[in-house]
Design a protein around this motif. Structure first.
Motif, PDB file in Angstrom:
ATOM      1  N   HIS A  34       0.841  -1.187   0.000  1.00 20.13           N
ATOM      2  CA  HIS A  34       0.000   0.000   0.000  1.00 20.13           C
ATOM      3  C   HIS A  34       0.879   1.241   0.000  1.00 20.13           C
ATOM      4  CE1 HIS A  34      -3.269   2.725   0.817  1.00 20.13           C
ATOM      5  NE2 HIS A  34      -2.560   3.231   1.801  1.00 20.13           N
ATOM      6  N   VAL A  35       0.575   2.155  -0.874  1.00 19.50           N
ATOM      7  CA  VAL A  35       1.320   3.407  -0.927  1.00 19.50           C
ATOM      8  C   VAL A  35       0.332   4.542  -0.725  1.00 19.50           C
ATOM      9  CG1 VAL A  35       3.174   2.576  -2.405  1.00 19.50           C
ATOM     10  CG2 VAL A  35       1.126   3.477  -3.435  1.00 19.50           C
ATOM     11  N   GLU A  36       0.821   5.607  -0.178  1.00 23.65           N
ATOM     12  CA  GLU A  36      -0.033   6.774   0.049  1.00 23.65           C
ATOM     13  C   GLU A  36      -0.397   7.416  -1.280  1.00 23.65           C
ATOM     14  OE1 GLU A  36      -1.384   7.958   2.853  1.00 23.65           O
ATOM     15  OE2 GLU A  36      -0.573   6.172   3.825  1.00 23.65           O
ATOM     16  N   LEU A  37      -1.562   8.052  -1.316  1.00 23.11           N
ATOM     17  CA  LEU A  37      -2.011   8.734  -2.520  1.00 23.11           C
ATOM     18  C   LEU A  37      -1.143   9.945  -2.793  1.00 23.11           C
ATOM     19  CD1 LEU A  37      -5.858   8.669  -1.997  1.00 23.11           C
ATOM     20  CD2 LEU A  37      -4.498   7.154  -3.405  1.00 23.11           C
ATOM     21  N   GLU A  41      -3.926  12.327  -7.107  1.00 27.61           N
ATOM     22  CA  GLU A  41      -5.022  11.466  -6.683  1.00 27.61           C
ATOM     23  C   GLU A  41      -5.868  12.131  -5.608  1.00 27.61           C
ATOM     24  OE1 GLU A  41      -1.883  10.308  -6.875  1.00 27.61           O
ATOM     25  OE2 GLU A  41      -1.998   8.868  -8.519  1.00 27.61           O
ATOM     26  N   LYS A  42      -5.209  12.828  -4.683  1.00 23.61           N
ATOM     27  CA  LYS A  42      -5.951  13.528  -3.628  1.00 23.61           C
ATOM     28  C   LYS A  42      -6.813  14.639  -4.222  1.00 23.61           C
ATOM     29  CE  LYS A  42      -2.827  12.504   0.143  1.00 23.61           C
ATOM     30  NZ  LYS A  42      -1.861  13.032   1.107  1.00 23.61           N
ATOM     31  N   ASP A  43      -6.273  15.345  -5.218  1.00 26.45           N
ATOM     32  CA  ASP A  43      -7.047  16.404  -5.870  1.00 26.45           C
ATOM     33  C   ASP A  43      -8.247  15.830  -6.617  1.00 26.45           C
ATOM     34  OD1 ASP A  43      -5.415  18.407  -4.936  1.00 26.45           O
ATOM     35  OD2 ASP A  43      -4.202  18.518  -6.777  1.00 26.45           O
ATOM     36  N   ASN A  48     -15.555  18.955  -5.265  1.00 29.84           N
ATOM     37  CA  ASN A  48     -15.447  20.043  -6.216  1.00 29.84           C
ATOM     38  C   ASN A  48     -16.792  20.755  -6.266  1.00 29.84           C
ATOM     39  OD1 ASN A  48     -14.959  21.778  -8.311  1.00 29.84           O
ATOM     40  ND2 ASN A  48     -14.081  20.228  -9.662  1.00 29.84           N
ATOM     41  N   ASP A  49     -16.793  22.036  -5.902  1.00 29.52           N
ATOM     42  CA  ASP A  49     -18.045  22.794  -5.854  1.00 29.52           C
ATOM     43  C   ASP A  49     -18.663  22.971  -7.241  1.00 29.52           C
ATOM     44  OD1 ASP A  49     -17.941  23.056  -3.118  1.00 29.52           O
ATOM     45  OD2 ASP A  49     -16.791  24.930  -3.208  1.00 29.52           O
ATOM     46  N   ALA A  50     -17.862  23.025  -8.274  1.00 28.91           N
ATOM     47  CA  ALA A  50     -18.390  23.205  -9.627  1.00 28.91           C
ATOM     48  C   ALA A  50     -19.173  21.982 -10.082  1.00 28.91           C
ATOM     49  CB  ALA A  50     -17.252  23.484 -10.592  1.00 28.91           C
ATOM     50  N   LEU A  51     -18.840  20.807  -9.566  1.00 32.90           N
ATOM     51  CA  LEU A  51     -19.516  19.573  -9.969  1.00 32.90           C
ATOM     52  C   LEU A  51     -20.631  19.168  -9.012  1.00 32.90           C
ATOM     53  CD1 LEU A  51     -16.401  17.487 -11.005  1.00 32.90           C
ATOM     54  CD2 LEU A  51     -17.938  18.760 -12.483  1.00 32.90           C
ATOM     55  N   ARG A  52     -20.799  19.913  -7.944  1.00 28.77           N
ATOM     56  CA  ARG A  52     -21.787  19.539  -6.932  1.00 28.77           C
ATOM     57  C   ARG A  52     -23.215  19.504  -7.473  1.00 28.77           C
ATOM     58  NH1 ARG A  52     -21.195  20.707  -0.864  1.00 28.77           N
ATOM     59  NH2 ARG A  52     -19.135  20.325  -1.645  1.00 28.77           N
ATOM     60  N   ARG A  53     -23.553  20.387  -8.401  1.00 25.85           N
ATOM     61  CA  ARG A  53     -24.931  20.421  -8.908  1.00 25.85           C
ATOM     62  C   ARG A  53     -25.257  19.225  -9.788  1.00 25.85           C
ATOM     63  NH1 ARG A  53     -26.093  23.932 -13.900  1.00 25.85           N
ATOM     64  NH2 ARG A  53     -24.268  23.566 -15.171  1.00 25.85           N
ATOM     65  N   PHE A  54     -24.253  18.489 -10.252  1.00 22.95           N
ATOM     66  CA  PHE A  54     -24.497  17.322 -11.081  1.00 22.95           C
ATOM     67  C   PHE A  54     -24.639  16.042 -10.272  1.00 22.95           C
ATOM     68  CE2 PHE A  54     -22.137  20.237 -13.867  1.00 22.95           C
ATOM     69  CZ  PHE A  54     -23.095  20.399 -14.842  1.00 22.95           C
TER      70      PHE A  54
END
Length: 93
Positions: A34-37, A41-43, A48-54
């Protein structure tokens, strides 16, 4: 499958290839560690507020599933009734 087991050349090849192991192969596990992200990957996993409405709303999805389940049950019951009705009409005639 039985044909493969009866065929000596194929089964001996499979046995020999599965038994080939080096000292290096035994020391390395098949699964990776196991490796840390990373930052990318974290991003990608961050909100994401721009995608929240979808995003689908849980209540709406739950209601839609329930309506679909009810329609499915009604259709199956109708089909069963039609089969029963046609079978009884044929017996009576």
């Amino acid at each position: 499958m039985a044909f493969l087991l009866k065929n000596n050349s194929i089964s001996s090849h499979l046995r020999s290839s599965s038994q080939k192991t080096d000292g290096v192969a035994l020391s390395q596990p098949r699964r990776g560690f196991h490796v840390e992200l990373g930052a990318r990957e974290k991003d990608l996993l961050a909100e994401n507020d721009a995608l929240r409405r979808f995003k689908s709303h849980k209540k709406g999805v739950r209601q839609l599933k329930r309506v679909g389940d009810v329609i499915t049950v009604v259709v199956v019951a109708g089909c069963c009734y039609e089969i029963y009705a046609r079978a009884t009409v044929k017996k009576a005639a």
